[in-house]
Scaffold this active site. Structure first.
Site, short mmCIF file in Angstrom:
data_model
loop_
_atom_site.label_atom_id
_atom_site.label_comp_id
_atom_site.label_asym_id
_atom_site.label_seq_id
_atom_site.Cartn_x
_atom_site.Cartn_y
_atom_site.Cartn_z
N HIS A 29 -3.15 -5.23 1.51
CA HIS A 29 -2.40 -5.51 2.75
C HIS A 29 -2.24 -7.02 2.95
O HIS A 29 -3.09 -7.66 3.60
CB HIS A 29 -3.12 -4.91 3.96
CG HIS A 29 -2.93 -3.43 4.05
ND1 HIS A 29 -1.95 -2.84 4.82
CD2 HIS A 29 -3.57 -2.42 3.42
CE1 HIS A 29 -2.00 -1.53 4.66
NE2 HIS A 29 -2.98 -1.24 3.83
N CYS A 49 0.83 -1.21 0.00
CA CYS A 49 0.00 0.00 0.00
C CYS A 49 0.87 1.27 0.00
O CYS A 49 1.50 1.55 -1.00
CB CYS A 49 -1.01 -0.04 1.13
SG CYS A 49 -2.44 0.99 0.74
N GLU A 74 -0.38 -8.60 4.83
CA GLU A 74 -0.02 -8.97 6.20
C GLU A 74 -1.25 -9.21 7.07
O GLU A 74 -1.13 -9.72 8.18
CB GLU A 74 0.88 -7.90 6.83
CG GLU A 74 0.19 -6.62 7.30
CD GLU A 74 -0.14 -5.64 6.18
OE1 GLU A 74 -0.04 -6.01 5.00
OE2 GLU A 74 -0.52 -4.50 6.51
N1 GLN Z 1 -3.68 6.05 1.11
C1 GLN Z 1 -2.43 5.89 1.77
C2 GLN Z 1 -1.36 6.71 1.08
O1 GLN Z 1 -1.60 7.28 0.08
C3 GLN Z 1 -2.02 4.44 1.81
C4 GLN Z 1 -2.95 3.65 2.68
C5 GLN Z 1 -2.36 2.40 3.22
O2 GLN Z 1 -1.15 2.21 3.31
N2 GLN Z 1 -3.23 1.54 3.65
O3 GLN Z 1 -0.28 6.79 1.54
#
Ligand code: GLN
Length: 186
Positions: free
Chosen positions: A169, A80, A171
């Site tokens: 994610h 992410c 994890e």
């Molecule tokens: N939206 C977040 C970003 O732009 C990322 C979200 C996440 O890591 N779950 O950094």
């Protein structure tokens, strides 16, 4: 011989959940706060969080350069916000991406926190994996990136060399396939 530990960037995000996944696969984890912490690691995980904040913190501490150098010889897994940090370009000027994956990324593509969802992955590598998308980015992949998994037609897991990036994610939950695959690239 016990393998070297895997580092987890510990400035923000779900550090413990990544450590649990690694333990499930028989690997130890060590938190990374500053450049010297990268010494002796077999690889590095960049967890989720807020990519704008993470990018600032990396820069302030010189970790951005240290991680880019580390990535020349070691595998990096970004999830992410971690994926956003690994790409070559983002739609947010506050992020200085590390350029480990030849990809362009749009932050918050699926909306806000309350629009988070769990979906089954499609594609060659982790079919049927239940993946949590939390303010996930959209990715436009370019060669030499390999698309490992997709969701609704968009690439959501990518590999370039020994580096892997996930929009979701991996994890969270019990399915350790992404971590296992990435460790296998080391
Ligand atoms: N939206 C977040 C970003 O732009 C990322 C979200 C996440 O890591 N779950 O950094």
């Amino acid at each position: 011989m016990t393998p070297d530990p895997i580092g987890i960037l510990a400035l923000q995000g779900n550090v413990q959940a990544h450590a649990r996944m690694l333990a499930q696969l028989g690997r130890s984890a060590r938190p990374v706060y500053r450049p010297a912490d990268l010494d002796g690691l077999a690889g590095l995980i960049l967890p989720g969080g807020e990519s704008t904040t993470l990018s600032q913190l990396l820069r302030r501490d010189g970790l951005d350069r240290a991680i880019a150098d580390f990535a020349d010889h070691h595998p990096v897994l970004g999830t992410c916000a971690g994926l956003i940090l690994m790409c070559t370009r983002t739609n947010d000027a506050r992020v200085n991406p590390l350029g480990l994956l030849t990809a362009e990324v749009d932050r918050n593509h699926y909306g806000r926190q309350r629009e988070s969802f769990i979906a089954s992955l499609e594609g060659s590598h982790f079919p049927g994996m239940r993946a949590a998308f939390i303010r996930a980015p959209a990715v436009r992949a370019r060669a030499p990136l390999e698309v490992l998994a997709t969701h609704a037609g968009l690439p959501v897991a990518l590999r370039q060399g020994r580096h892997v990036g996930c929009a979701f994610h991996p994890e969270l939950g019990r399915d350790a396939r992404v971590h296992e695959y990435w460790l296998g690239l080391a």
